[in-house]
Design a protein around this motif. Structure first.
Motif, short mmCIF file in Angstrom:
data_model
loop_
_atom_site.label_atom_id
_atom_site.label_comp_id
_atom_site.label_asym_id
_atom_site.label_seq_id
_atom_site.Cartn_x
_atom_site.Cartn_y
_atom_site.Cartn_z
N HIS A 157 11.33 3.51 8.93
CA HIS A 157 10.73 2.19 8.73
C HIS A 157 11.64 1.39 7.79
N ILE A 158 11.69 0.09 8.02
CA ILE A 158 12.64 -0.77 7.29
C ILE A 158 12.47 -0.68 5.76
N TYR A 159 11.26 -0.45 5.28
CA TYR A 159 11.00 -0.35 3.85
C TYR A 159 11.73 0.87 3.27
N MET A 175 14.98 -0.23 1.07
CA MET A 175 14.62 -0.03 -0.35
C MET A 175 14.85 1.43 -0.74
N ALA A 218 4.56 -3.46 1.86
CA ALA A 218 4.21 -3.23 3.27
C ALA A 218 2.75 -3.49 3.62
N PRO A 237 -1.29 -5.19 1.71
CA PRO A 237 -1.87 -5.79 0.51
C PRO A 237 -2.28 -4.76 -0.54
N TYR A 251 6.90 -8.27 -0.85
CA TYR A 251 6.37 -8.68 0.44
C TYR A 251 7.55 -8.93 1.37
N GLY A 252 7.39 -8.50 2.59
CA GLY A 252 8.44 -8.75 3.56
C GLY A 252 8.03 -8.24 4.91
N THR A 258 9.79 -6.48 8.88
CA THR A 258 10.95 -5.95 9.57
C THR A 258 11.87 -7.09 10.00
N THR A 293 14.62 -6.99 4.38
CA THR A 293 13.23 -6.59 4.31
C THR A 293 12.45 -7.51 3.37
N THR A 348 6.41 -15.80 10.08
CA THR A 348 5.89 -14.50 9.61
C THR A 348 4.53 -14.14 10.19
N ILE A 395 -0.38 -13.73 -0.70
CA ILE A 395 -0.69 -13.51 0.72
C ILE A 395 -2.21 -13.61 0.85
N LEU A 442 -1.20 -8.30 14.41
CA LEU A 442 -0.85 -7.01 13.80
C LEU A 442 -1.94 -6.38 12.92
N LYS A 499 -2.44 -3.23 10.10
CA LYS A 499 -1.62 -2.38 9.24
C LYS A 499 -2.44 -1.19 8.77
N GLY A 515 0.20 1.07 5.90
CA GLY A 515 1.52 0.44 5.87
C GLY A 515 2.22 0.48 7.21
P1 AYL Z 1 6.45 -4.56 8.61
N1 AYL Z 1 1.11 -7.78 0.79
C1 AYL Z 1 0.42 -8.07 1.90
N2 AYL Z 1 0.89 -7.86 3.15
C2 AYL Z 1 2.12 -7.35 3.26
C3 AYL Z 1 2.91 -7.04 2.14
C4 AYL Z 1 2.35 -7.26 0.84
N3 AYL Z 1 3.00 -6.97 -0.27
N4 AYL Z 1 4.10 -6.57 2.58
C5 AYL Z 1 4.04 -6.59 3.93
N5 AYL Z 1 2.86 -7.05 4.35
C6 AYL Z 1 2.38 -7.21 5.73
O1 AYL Z 1 7.28 -5.30 9.58
C7 AYL Z 1 2.57 -8.65 6.23
O2 AYL Z 1 1.55 -8.95 7.15
O3 AYL Z 1 7.33 -4.58 7.30
C8 AYL Z 1 3.91 -8.58 6.92
O4 AYL Z 1 4.12 -9.59 7.86
O5 AYL Z 1 6.02 -3.20 8.97
C9 AYL Z 1 3.84 -7.24 7.56
O6 AYL Z 1 3.18 -6.41 6.60
C10 AYL Z 1 5.21 -6.70 7.88
O7 AYL Z 1 5.14 -5.38 8.29
C11 AYL Z 1 9.63 -4.52 0.28
C12 AYL Z 1 9.88 -3.58 1.23
C13 AYL Z 1 7.95 -5.43 1.71
C14 AYL Z 1 9.17 -3.57 2.39
C15 AYL Z 1 8.22 -4.49 2.67
C16 AYL Z 1 7.41 -4.48 3.88
C17 AYL Z 1 8.09 -4.20 5.15
C18 AYL Z 1 6.99 -3.99 6.18
C19 AYL Z 1 8.66 -5.44 0.54
O8 AYL Z 1 10.34 -4.52 -0.86
#
Ligand code: AYL
Length: 563
Positions: A257-259, A263, A329, A331, A353-354, A356, A360, A433, A447, A454, A456, A459
């Motif tokens: 997974h991209i996280y 990271m 990934a 809330p 927050y980010g 894929t 990220t 997004t 957020i 989507l 979650k 995560g």
């Molecule tokens: P994907 N709070 C709320 N929702 C979140 C958050 C957060 N902190 N981070 C991600 N999401 C939700 O592609 C949001 O809906 O990537 C977003 O569009 O699996 C979706 O998850 C994306 O899901 C980092 C490293 C954030 C990784 C990430 C998340 C990558 C997840 C920050 O430093």
């Protein structure tokens, strides 16, 4: 509020280096250096360690071995179907040195799911481990990948047709002819593809997100700059900084997974933090590992924080040495943060927050959030521009909610072989997004909600369209809508509203529970466990739709919560 640019500027991002060239061969001014002989990686289970020298020679050996054995090169796709493993990063960088592309796959995927990923990405080589040979072999057979092209990270069973990574490295190291990675032209790293990462984006089934080398390099520089500048502005002494070189970090988030990928591996390596590679999150073994290696940095997802706060086992461990607990990934609730300060009395707590598609992180909280965290997802990383757009397509006012649209040097390039989805999400380098946010006067983002389909779960992404498409193939199902219901541990769980065909509907009065169980099983038979209908299954007469036939998910989401 018009378009806003991050307050902290981003320095130049090299656009002529690949990921291994940038992370292994090049000394960027912000890069920290590992102390002499300090390991880059430690294997949690065996204690095996790789220093810089080991990493460099193994990457070289494997690149050379793969090139000699199958002539793997430009644009060839290699799928890694494996839990985290100390050789996972080695495999990534070896393939990158050859100009190949990595697609990481969830080792918990069923055969069907792996087939989907192999087809979607056109992978022709699969890297896995012996316990996963069953599904790997079946999926490879189904898509026409010969068994010889399955590479094992562990030992090969006797008489098996598979080659091990160790054999490839040995062959590559001994060979007289050495593969040398090509130098890129200026700008070439921007479009050179490094990863195909799966994501469903704002709508539809999972797609392959095309992530360039430059995107990953940019995101690491964005995070590192944000950290350095914001900390300096806050007067944080170096010993108290967030990414401290010489520390250790939990490598527990999946590298597929991209996280975990950006990271968990690249950001840590760039900051000279040793990654303790943990193949699978299990509780309370996780605590044992943290204490055994004295790991100061925990990079986690919210359910792990729920366990840290609520599980009685935590009390048995002294975690006062933990310096950082970083979540992303999904809330993170404010009340959890409060509880966490009891469990990790000396830790900085923060989140990013980010997505894929923005490969990220887009925002990050400031480093000093020991007390009084306000619940935001933090400020824009250096080099990020955002727009917040209301439902009627106007730019939102300050503090007014709207959809976040992001421009970042780390943005992915497109969806692979999917122009329609690409056009809906990637707009001239900007990414929609599908998240509803509020941008405030302090320059921080909160957020508020998820506008996109989507779901979650822990995560992980669950695409309603994927489950709906599958459920529609069941003979009892006339129509279906899958929505999220909240869950204290997982964050959300999938819940299905089903319209039954007439014959099944007639049976439902007496056999309702059995039909629901059969439908849940229909999903669990072919999908990995976080996609199961653990939120519930409910019958409904008709799925509410708007005049143009679009499912009114929001109406059903509210209804599901009430059930
Ligand atoms: P994907 N709070 C709320 N929702 C979140 C958050 C957060 N902190 N981070 C991600 N999401 C939700 O592609 C949001 O809906 O990537 C977003 O569009 O699996 C979706 O998850 C994306 O899901 C980092 C490293 C954030 C990784 C990430 C998340 C990558 C997840 C920050 O430093």
């Amino acid at each position: 509020m018009s378009e806003v640019l991050s307050k902290v500027p981003l320095g130049a991002v090299p656009d002529n280096l690949t990921i291994p060239q940038f992370f292994l061969d090049y000394k960027h001014p912000l890069k920290s250096t590992h102390k002499q002989n300090a390991p880059y990686f430690i294997d949690d289970k065996t204690g095996k360690q790789y220093t810089e020298k080991d990493v460099l020679s193994r990457v070289h050996g494997l690149a050379n071995g793969l090139s000699r054995k199958w002539n793997i090169g430009e644009g060839d796709v290699v799928c890694i179907f494996s839990p985290n493993h100390i050789d996972y990063p080695i495999a990534i960088w070896a393939v990158h040195r050859l100009g190949g592309i990595i697609t990481g796959s969830n080792p918990a995927y069923t055969v069907d799911e792996l087939i989907h990923q192999l087809k979607l990405t056109n992978a022709a080589t699969v890297v896995t481990q012996t316990p996963f040979l069953g599904p790997a072999t079946q999926a490879c057979k189904a898509v026409g990948i010969p068994a010889e092209r399955i590479v094992l990270l562990d030992e090969a069973p006797r008489g098996s047709p598979h080659v091990t990574i160790e054999q490839l490295i040995a062959d590559g190291v001994q060979a007289k002819q050495n593969f040398v990675e090509r130098k890129l032209a200026p700008g070439e790293a921007k479009t050179r593809v490094a990863f195909f990462s799966l994501s469903s984006g704002t709508t539809g089934p999972p797609k392959a997100v095309v992530v360039g080398h430059y995107a990953v390099i940019a995101n690491v520089l964005q995070m590192t700059t944000h950290n350095a500048v914001v900390e300096e502005q806050n007067g944080v002494p170096p010993a108290d900084r967030r990414f401290r070189s010489g520390d250790l970090v939990t490598g527990v988030l999946p590298f597929f997974h991209i996280y975990g990928l950006v990271m968990g591996i690249h950001q840590m390596m760039f900051n000279a933090i040793t990654v303790v590679v943990i193949p699978k999150f299990s509780w309370p073994d996780f605590l044992e590992t943290i204490v055994k290696y004295h790991i100061q940095n925990l990079i986690v997802v919210p359910p792990m924080i729920v366990l840290l706060c609520k599980h009685p086992a935590t009390k048995k461990y002294d975690l006062s040495f933990v310096h950082l607990c970083y979540s992303g990934a999904a809330p993170l609730s404010g009340s959890l943060i409060k509880d966490l300060s009891q469990v990790l009395p000396n830790a900085h707590v923060g989140q990013g927050y980010g997505m894929t598609e923005t490969a990220t992180a887009v925002t990050m909280t400031p480093p000093m959030v020991k007390v009084g965290w306000s619940g935001t997802a933090g400020s824009l990383l250096p080099g990020v521009k955002v727009r917040v757009v209301t439902a009627d397509g106007k730019l939102a006012g300050m503090g007014e909610p709207g959809e976040l649209v992001v421009w970042s040097p780390s943005n992915a390039l497109r969806y692979h072989n999917n122009t329609k989805a690409t056009d809906e999400t990637f707009l001239d380098g900007w990414v929609r997004t599908g998240d509803e946010v509020v941008y405030d006067e302090k320059g921080e983002i909160t957020i508020v909600d998820r506008l996109k389909e989507l779901i979650k779960v822990r995560g992980f992404q669950v695409a309603p369209a994927e489950l709906e498409g599958h459920l529609l193939t069941h003979p009892d199902v006339a129509d279906v809508c899958v929505v999220a219901v909240p869950d204290d541990f997982s964050g959300e769980l999938p819940f299905a509203f089903i319209v039954l065909h007439e014959a099944a509907a007639a049976r439902a009065a007496t056999e309702g529970a059995a039909i629901k169980a059969a439908l849940a099983k229909y999903v669990s038979d072919v999908k990995t466990n976080y996609k199961w209908l653990a939120g519930g299954v409910e019958f409904i007469d008709v799925i509410p739709k708007n005049p143009s036939g679009k499912l009114l998910r929001r109406v059903l989401k509210v209804k599901a919560k009430e059930i």
